[in-house]
Write a protein that holds these residues in place. Structure first.
Motif, PDB file in Angstrom:
ATOM      1  N   ILE A  67     -47.192  38.123  -3.254  1.00 44.83           N
ATOM      2  CA  ILE A  67     -45.945  37.676  -3.891  1.00 44.83           C
ATOM      3  C   ILE A  67     -45.400  36.662  -3.235  1.00 44.83           C
ATOM      4  O   ILE A  67     -45.186  36.580  -1.974  1.00 44.83           O
ATOM      5  N   SER A  68     -45.179  35.406  -3.797  1.00 44.39           N
ATOM      6  CA  SER A  68     -44.606  34.162  -3.177  1.00 44.39           C
ATOM      7  C   SER A  68     -43.425  33.803  -3.960  1.00 44.39           C
ATOM      8  O   SER A  68     -43.092  33.854  -5.093  1.00 44.39           O
ATOM      9  N   ILE A  69     -42.423  33.253  -3.061  1.00 43.20           N
ATOM     10  CA  ILE A  69     -41.397  32.491  -3.625  1.00 43.20           C
ATOM     11  C   ILE A  69     -41.393  30.958  -3.260  1.00 43.20           C
ATOM     12  O   ILE A  69     -41.593  30.667  -2.117  1.00 43.20           O
ATOM     13  N   LEU A  83     -40.641  32.889  -8.723  1.00 40.28           N
ATOM     14  CA  LEU A  83     -41.363  34.068  -8.013  1.00 40.28           C
ATOM     15  C   LEU A  83     -42.536  34.238  -8.867  1.00 40.28           C
ATOM     16  O   LEU A  83     -42.592  34.163  -9.745  1.00 40.28           O
ATOM     17  N   ILE A  85     -45.976  36.438  -8.825  1.00 44.91           N
ATOM     18  CA  ILE A  85     -46.828  37.674  -8.614  1.00 44.91           C
ATOM     19  C   ILE A  85     -48.119  37.324  -8.892  1.00 44.91           C
ATOM     20  O   ILE A  85     -48.545  37.098  -9.938  1.00 44.91           O
ATOM     21  N   LYS A 109     -38.500  40.774  -4.712  1.00 43.12           N
ATOM     22  CA  LYS A 109     -39.847  40.610  -4.023  1.00 43.12           C
ATOM     23  C   LYS A 109     -39.883  41.973  -3.048  1.00 43.12           C
ATOM     24  O   LYS A 109     -40.587  42.773  -3.118  1.00 43.12           O
TER      25      LYS A 109
END
Length: 123
Positions: A67-69, A83, A85, A109
């Motif tokens: 998961i990245s922001i 966000l 996924i 997250k």
């Protein structure tokens, strides 16, 4: 007088068309936002979007890889982010939630990571 009139008339028409087009695109973008939704359920994450063509993606927790922001310059000024996924799937089964508050994205997250850890511990 007539020469100036014929040169300014196309300019006025093109400005009016540009303003009309900008107004229509703004209204359309606001309407499209109402057709986007997401939910974090017990065993999966679901995302639905689409105004004309509906697209629904369901990602089970055990298929989530990371998961990245992401935050850009302007989104950082308004404390917004995206966000993302990611899954191991090759058929575009990644979920991207744009325009979400940064603190809320961090909570989501952590929620997903905790659910993944609980599912792994249960096995």
């Amino acid at each position: 007088f007539f020469a100036d009139f014929f040169y300014t008339k196309p300019l006025i028409i093109s400005i009016a068309i540009a303003i009309l087009l900008l107004t229509v695109l703004t209204i359309l973008n606001i309407r499209i936002l109402k057709f986007r939704s997401y939910a974090f359920r017990d065993h999966d994450v679901i995302s639905q979007q689409g105004f004309i063509y509906k697209n629904q993606i369901v990602v089970p927790n055990n298929r989530i890889q990371h998961i990245s922001i992401n935050q850009g310059v302007f989104s950082r000024m308004f404390n917004l982010c995206t966000l993302k996924i990611f899954t191991a799937s090759t058929n575009n089964a990644d979920i991207s939630i744009s325009g979400i508050d940064y603190n809320l994205a961090m909570q989501y997250k952590e929620l997903i990571l905790n659910k993944i850890k609980i599912d792994q511990d249960a096995e």
